[in-house]
Each structure stands twice: as C-alpha cells, then as structure tokens.
Write an enzyme that holds these catalytic residues in place. Structure first.
Site, PDB file in Angstrom:
ATOM      1  N   GLU A  78     106.123 -44.127  -4.735  1.00  0.00           N
ATOM      2  CA  GLU A  78     106.411 -44.982  -5.893  1.00  0.00           C
ATOM      3  C   GLU A  78     105.241 -45.058  -6.867  1.00  0.00           C
ATOM      4  O   GLU A  78     104.153 -45.517  -6.500  1.00  0.00           O
ATOM      5  CB  GLU A  78     106.776 -46.397  -5.405  1.00  0.00           C
ATOM      6  CG  GLU A  78     107.212 -47.302  -6.529  1.00  0.00           C
ATOM      7  CD  GLU A  78     107.701 -48.667  -6.050  1.00  0.00           C
ATOM      8  OE1 GLU A  78     107.927 -48.843  -4.836  1.00  0.00           O
ATOM      9  OE2 GLU A  78     107.845 -49.557  -6.910  1.00  0.00           O
ATOM     10  N   LYS A 256     108.636 -57.356  -0.468  1.00  0.00           N
ATOM     11  CA  LYS A 256     108.705 -55.891  -0.553  1.00  0.00           C
ATOM     12  C   LYS A 256     107.505 -55.372  -1.362  1.00  0.00           C
ATOM     13  O   LYS A 256     106.910 -54.348  -1.033  1.00  0.00           O
ATOM     14  CB  LYS A 256     110.031 -55.462  -1.203  1.00  0.00           C
ATOM     15  CG  LYS A 256     110.264 -53.951  -1.192  1.00  0.00           C
ATOM     16  CD  LYS A 256     109.713 -53.254  -2.429  1.00  0.00           C
ATOM     17  CE  LYS A 256     109.866 -51.742  -2.358  1.00  0.00           C
ATOM     18  NZ  LYS A 256     109.245 -51.062  -3.502  1.00  0.00           N
ATOM     19  N   ASP A 272     102.365 -46.242  12.188  1.00  0.00           N
ATOM     20  CA  ASP A 272     103.811 -46.477  12.241  1.00  0.00           C
ATOM     21  C   ASP A 272     104.179 -47.538  11.188  1.00  0.00           C
ATOM     22  O   ASP A 272     104.081 -48.732  11.439  1.00  0.00           O
ATOM     23  CB  ASP A 272     104.141 -46.955  13.662  1.00  0.00           C
ATOM     24  CG  ASP A 272     105.612 -47.145  13.897  1.00  0.00           C
ATOM     25  OD1 ASP A 272     106.351 -47.357  12.915  1.00  0.00           O
ATOM     26  OD2 ASP A 272     106.024 -47.105  15.066  1.00  0.00           O
ATOM     27  N   HIS A 370     105.477 -49.726 -15.014  1.00  0.00           N
ATOM     28  CA  HIS A 370     106.209 -48.917 -14.050  1.00  0.00           C
ATOM     29  C   HIS A 370     106.755 -47.668 -14.736  1.00  0.00           C
ATOM     30  O   HIS A 370     106.579 -46.553 -14.272  1.00  0.00           O
ATOM     31  CB  HIS A 370     107.358 -49.757 -13.500  1.00  0.00           C
ATOM     32  CG  HIS A 370     107.733 -49.404 -12.104  1.00  0.00           C
ATOM     33  ND1 HIS A 370     108.541 -48.359 -11.825  1.00  0.00           N
ATOM     34  CD2 HIS A 370     107.403 -49.965 -10.917  1.00  0.00           C
ATOM     35  CE1 HIS A 370     108.719 -48.277 -10.518  1.00  0.00           C
ATOM     36  NE2 HIS A 370     108.021 -49.243  -9.936  1.00  0.00           N
TER      37      HIS A 370
HETATM   38  P1  NAD Z   1      98.726 -43.995  22.123  1.00  0.00           P
HETATM   39  O1  NAD Z   1      99.580 -44.180  23.299  1.00  0.00           O
HETATM   40  O2  NAD Z   1      98.838 -42.719  21.367  1.00  0.00           O
HETATM   41  O3  NAD Z   1      97.162 -44.120  22.462  1.00  0.00           O
HETATM   42  C1  NAD Z   1      96.472 -45.303  22.692  1.00  0.00           C
HETATM   43  C2  NAD Z   1      95.555 -45.068  23.849  1.00  0.00           C
HETATM   44  O4  NAD Z   1      94.301 -44.569  23.395  1.00  0.00           O
HETATM   45  C3  NAD Z   1      95.218 -46.332  24.606  1.00  0.00           C
HETATM   46  O5  NAD Z   1      96.254 -46.669  25.473  1.00  0.00           O
HETATM   47  C4  NAD Z   1      93.910 -45.948  25.287  1.00  0.00           C
HETATM   48  O6  NAD Z   1      94.139 -45.352  26.537  1.00  0.00           O
HETATM   49  C5  NAD Z   1      93.304 -44.893  24.354  1.00  0.00           C
HETATM   50  N1  NAD Z   1      92.094 -45.351  23.621  1.00  0.00           N
HETATM   51  C6  NAD Z   1      90.967 -44.629  23.371  1.00  0.00           C
HETATM   52  N2  NAD Z   1      90.076 -45.336  22.679  1.00  0.00           N
HETATM   53  C7  NAD Z   1      90.614 -46.536  22.449  1.00  0.00           C
HETATM   54  C8  NAD Z   1      90.173 -47.703  21.757  1.00  0.00           C
HETATM   55  N3  NAD Z   1      88.980 -47.779  21.156  1.00  0.00           N
HETATM   56  N4  NAD Z   1      91.023 -48.764  21.683  1.00  0.00           N
HETATM   57  C9  NAD Z   1      92.230 -48.710  22.264  1.00  0.00           C
HETATM   58  N5  NAD Z   1      92.709 -47.634  22.934  1.00  0.00           N
HETATM   59  C10 NAD Z   1      91.901 -46.558  23.038  1.00  0.00           C
HETATM   60  O7  NAD Z   1      98.916 -45.161  21.066  1.00  0.00           O
HETATM   61  P2  NAD Z   1      99.578 -46.605  21.133  1.00  0.00           P
HETATM   62  O8  NAD Z   1      98.779 -47.403  20.152  1.00  0.00           O
HETATM   63  O9  NAD Z   1      99.726 -47.135  22.522  1.00  0.00           O
HETATM   64  O10 NAD Z   1     101.028 -46.328  20.551  1.00  0.00           O
HETATM   65  C11 NAD Z   1     101.219 -46.020  19.183  1.00  0.00           C
HETATM   66  C12 NAD Z   1     102.348 -45.031  19.011  1.00  0.00           C
HETATM   67  O11 NAD Z   1     103.529 -45.511  19.680  1.00  0.00           O
HETATM   68  C13 NAD Z   1     102.744 -44.868  17.571  1.00  0.00           C
HETATM   69  O12 NAD Z   1     102.853 -43.491  17.292  1.00  0.00           O
HETATM   70  C14 NAD Z   1     104.122 -45.541  17.472  1.00  0.00           C
HETATM   71  O13 NAD Z   1     104.921 -44.955  16.478  1.00  0.00           O
HETATM   72  C15 NAD Z   1     104.678 -45.323  18.844  1.00  0.00           C
HETATM   73  N6  NAD Z   1     105.730 -46.246  19.332  1.00  0.00           N
HETATM   74  C16 NAD Z   1     106.127 -47.354  18.644  1.00  0.00           C
HETATM   75  C17 NAD Z   1     107.093 -48.220  19.173  1.00  0.00           C
HETATM   76  C18 NAD Z   1     107.460 -49.483  18.413  1.00  0.00           C
HETATM   77  O14 NAD Z   1     106.766 -49.863  17.496  1.00  0.00           O
HETATM   78  N7  NAD Z   1     108.546 -50.188  18.763  1.00  0.00           N
HETATM   79  C19 NAD Z   1     107.646 -47.941  20.416  1.00  0.00           C
HETATM   80  C20 NAD Z   1     107.204 -46.813  21.118  1.00  0.00           C
HETATM   81  C21 NAD Z   1     106.227 -45.974  20.576  1.00  0.00           C
END
Ligand code: NAD
Length: 378
Positions: A78, A256, A272, A370
């Site tokens: 946008e 929004k 996300d 816009h």
């Molecule tokens: P992830 O699983 O990719 O990785 C996170 C991991 O990184 C942690 O669990 C940890 O083991 C590691 N890590 C390393 N350094 C870290 C630090 N400094 N702090 C924290 N963790 C560290 O990521 P996530 O954040 O668990 O999940 C995000 C993904 O899940 C996104 O891509 C999202 O789209 C997806 N997702 C979203 C939903 C939802 O929003 N409803 C549901 C399922 C999956």
C-alpha cells in the site's frame, strides 16, 4: 545509525542505498535486488513452490525509540504507509521520540480437557503442579539453556459445561514461540492423559498473547496547514479520534491503520503477520477503554500524545528469520538481536501511522496524499 534523514524520499534508490549501507553496499546489493531468496531456499519454506513473489522493501525514517535513532524496515503493497510513518516520526523526533516498554516474552499454549468435573480436574492439576512442570522441562533444551522455558499454569475462565481449559505459559525469550509452546502444550496433554478422570482433547497456542504487551508512547507536534491553525487541527484531530471511541465501524478502520505499520514491520522482519493481526484484533475487542487501540490526549495547544498498548510477539529468532539471507543480514546490520527491539519498532510504526491517518482525515482528507503516491504507478 542515524535515522533522522531529511529528504530521504527525494533521493534515488541508488543514493538511498549508498547512504544507508555505505561500505557494506556491495554485500547487500545482490540481496536487495533479488529479494534475497533463491528458489531452492524458497522450496524449503513452503510446499508446492513454483516461484518467488516480490514486494518492495522500504525504510521508515526519523524514528527515535528510547532515545536511540532507529531505521524501521517495512514491506507492504500500500502506497503512503511508509511516507506517513516517516512524517509522523519526524513530528515526534524533537519531542524526544517514542518511549517503549515491553512485558516479559511470554507465549501461551492452551490445553482443552473434556471432563464431567472441571473444578476437580483443575484441583488435581494444582496438587500435582510441581511434578507436571518438572516433567515438561527438557522439551526445548535450547530455549531452556538460554534461560527460557515454562513459567506456570493458569485456568482459563470458561462458561462451557464439561470442559476445562488450562493455559500453559512459556518464556520464549526472543522467539515468537508458536512451535515452542505447541511442543510444551502437546507434552502436557500427554502427561495428564489417563492420569485424572477426563480426556485431554487438544493443545494449541493462543494468538491473544496474554502477558506480552508492548506499550509505545510519543508526543507529536501539529503544524498549521490547509488554512487551519495548529490548535484548530488539534481540535479536529481529537474529534476524529473520539469518533472511533463511539463507533465500532470507525474504530476497526482506525485499528487497520495501526496494522498498516505493524504488519509491514512484521513482514519485513520475516515474522507471522497473521498472528500479529489476530493479536491486535483480540486486543481491540477486549479493550476496556473502547475499541480504538491507541489513546490520544491533547498536550498544550499544538501537540497530541498517543499511547498504544497491544500484544506483540515478533521474534528476532525462529520462523524464517535466520533462514532468509536478506532478513538475517539486515538484522545484523540494524543490530536487532532481541524480540523487544522488533516489538518496539512495530508498535512505534503502528502509533505513527495512526497519528498520520487521523491527522489526514481531520485536515485534507485521506485521499490527497494517498492518491498522489498511488498515481506514481501510472
Ligand atoms: P521456531 O520453532 O522456528 O524457533 C524457535 C526456537 O529457537 C526456540 O524454541 C529455541 O529453541 C530456539 N532459540 C535460539 N535462540 C533463541 C533465543 N534467543 N530466544 C528464543 N528461542 C531461541 O520458532 P517459534 O517462535 O517457536 O515459532 C514461530 C513460527 O511458528 C512462525 O513461523 C509461525 O508462523 C509458526 N506458527 C504459528 C502458529 C500460530 O501463530 N497460531 C502456529 C504454529 C506455527
């Protein structure tokens, strides 16, 4: 890095790149021009990949956050959002910019349990709480080695006979934590299965992100324009803001506009943006002070102060942040290491966009700028 960049928008793309990256431009150039993602890597992110879809990456300028200059990356389709954010940030800069505070990095999973006696089930969980929490340890060794992990359990208030929902809070440090909490949630579901009278049915993250609020505040100076004094603009600004307090149709559009900033930052940072939108809409419906997410107040006769509080869980690790070559390189360049820095950038962009939208509606109408920017495409 300096973010107060007068006339940045007037420069050519080449000049902007040179100003931002200086000696590192040669390293960044191929990534900036290709979007940073090659097909084989893209194939590892999604299923059924057939190509790469490009959108512009821009920088919102003039932001000062907690006394530090901050360039804010934005990706969206946008026109006028980046310009509006940069113009708003400029009118806050001399007032000290944005003050931001984030709560702890908590993400919550919910476990749904079918039971004829939810009170008794919850009592049993509480009686075995320490043992259950100890058994959850080790599910995410990397997170736990860095100091994160399970924080506690809570009962979700629920008016649903025969069902109990348990909230499991996890400190996800710099990650959004969706996969992390889903892993812990699934494990808790396994641990209680067959142990107490009832049936655990499901475990899943809540995108409401309770306990993970970021609050951004800034004072914006209003300047006379379109034949109106700053004080007249202040009055009109407050009328437009107050409209959203009284009318949910207006409030949703107001919010929004806030999401324009937040979603663009989330996307630019490989996060996300749907999860972010869900959290923002949840907060707007549970907002005790009304539907608009930011609160606006007059300051003197020519300024307004905005305060935006909302649940944000952007991750500086996890998801595709470390995997996408442009995003990971850009994070290093902008010195983004913490989830808090991303949440702060998103909240400030959201507040800045809210300021600019309300002001534009109040003064010259939203279409003037816009359409000027929209017409660049013709
Ligand atoms: P992830 O699983 O990719 O990785 C996170 C991991 O990184 C942690 O669990 C940890 O083991 C590691 N890590 C390393 N350094 C870290 C630090 N400094 N702090 C924290 N963790 C560290 O990521 P996530 O954040 O668990 O999940 C995000 C993904 O899940 C996104 O891509 C999202 O789209 C997806 N997702 C979203 C939903 C939802 O929003 N409803 C549901 C399922 C999956």
């Amino acid at each position: 890095m300096k973010s107060y960049l007068e006339g940045f928008y007037k420069k050519s793309i080449k000049e902007r790149q040179q100003l931002i990256f200086g000696e590192q431009l040669a390293d960044f150039k191929p990534l900036l021009e290709s979007g940073g993602l090659a097909l084989p890597k893209a194939d590892r992110i999604l299923e059924n990949v057939i190509g790469i879809y490009a959108l512009p990456l821009a920088l919102a300028v003039n932001f000062k956050i907690n006394n530090q200059d901050q360039l804010i990356p934005m990706v969206l389709e946008e026109p006028s959002v980046v310009a509006a954010a940069s113009a708003a940030a400029k009118s806050s800069y001399k007032n000290g910019g944005f003050t931001v505070k984030s709560e702890k990095s908590q993400t919550t999973a919910q476990i749904l349990i079918k039971t004829s006696d939810p009170d008794n089930y919850w009592k049993q969980i509480m009686q075995n709480r320490d043992e259950l929490l100890a058994a959850l340890a080790g599910e995410d060794p990397q997170l736990e080695s860095l100091g994160g992990g399970v924080l506690g359990l809570e009962r979700q208030p629920l008016n649903w006979k025969g069902h109990l929902v348990v909230n499991l809070m996890v400190d996800c440090l710099d990650a959004m934590g969706a996969n992390a909490v889903n892993t812990y949630g699934e494990k808790l579901k396994q641990l209680v299965r067959g142990r107490f009278p009832g049936k655990p049915l499901a475990a899943i993250i809540t995108n409401a992100f309770p306990g993970r609020t970021t609050r951004a505040r800034a004072v914006f100076t209003l300047k006379p324009r379109a034949g109106l004094s700053a004080n007249q603009i202040q009055e009109l600004f407050m009328e437009i803001y107050t409209w959203a307090l009284h009318d949910p149709l207006r409030a949703l559009t107001n919010n929004k506009g806030i999401l324009n900033g937040i979603g663009a930052v989330a996307l630019a940072c490989g996060n996300d943006f749907r999860a972010t939108s869900a959290a923002v809409h949840y907060r707007s419906f549970s907002n005790s002070s009304g539907l608009p997410l930011a609160v606006w107040e007059k300051v003197g006769k020519n300024k307004v102060q905005g305060t935006l509080s909302l649940p944000l869980a952007l991750g500086s690790v996890g998801g595709m942040t470390n995997f996408h070559p442009l995003i990971s390189k850009f994070f290093k360049f902008l010195n983004i290491q913490k989830s808090d820095s991303l949440n702060a950038m998103a909240a400030c962009a959201g507040l800045a966009n809210n300021f600019s939208a309300i002001k534009a509606i109040a003064v010259e109408g939203i279409q003037a700028n816009h359409m000027k920017l929209h017409n660049k495409k013709k």
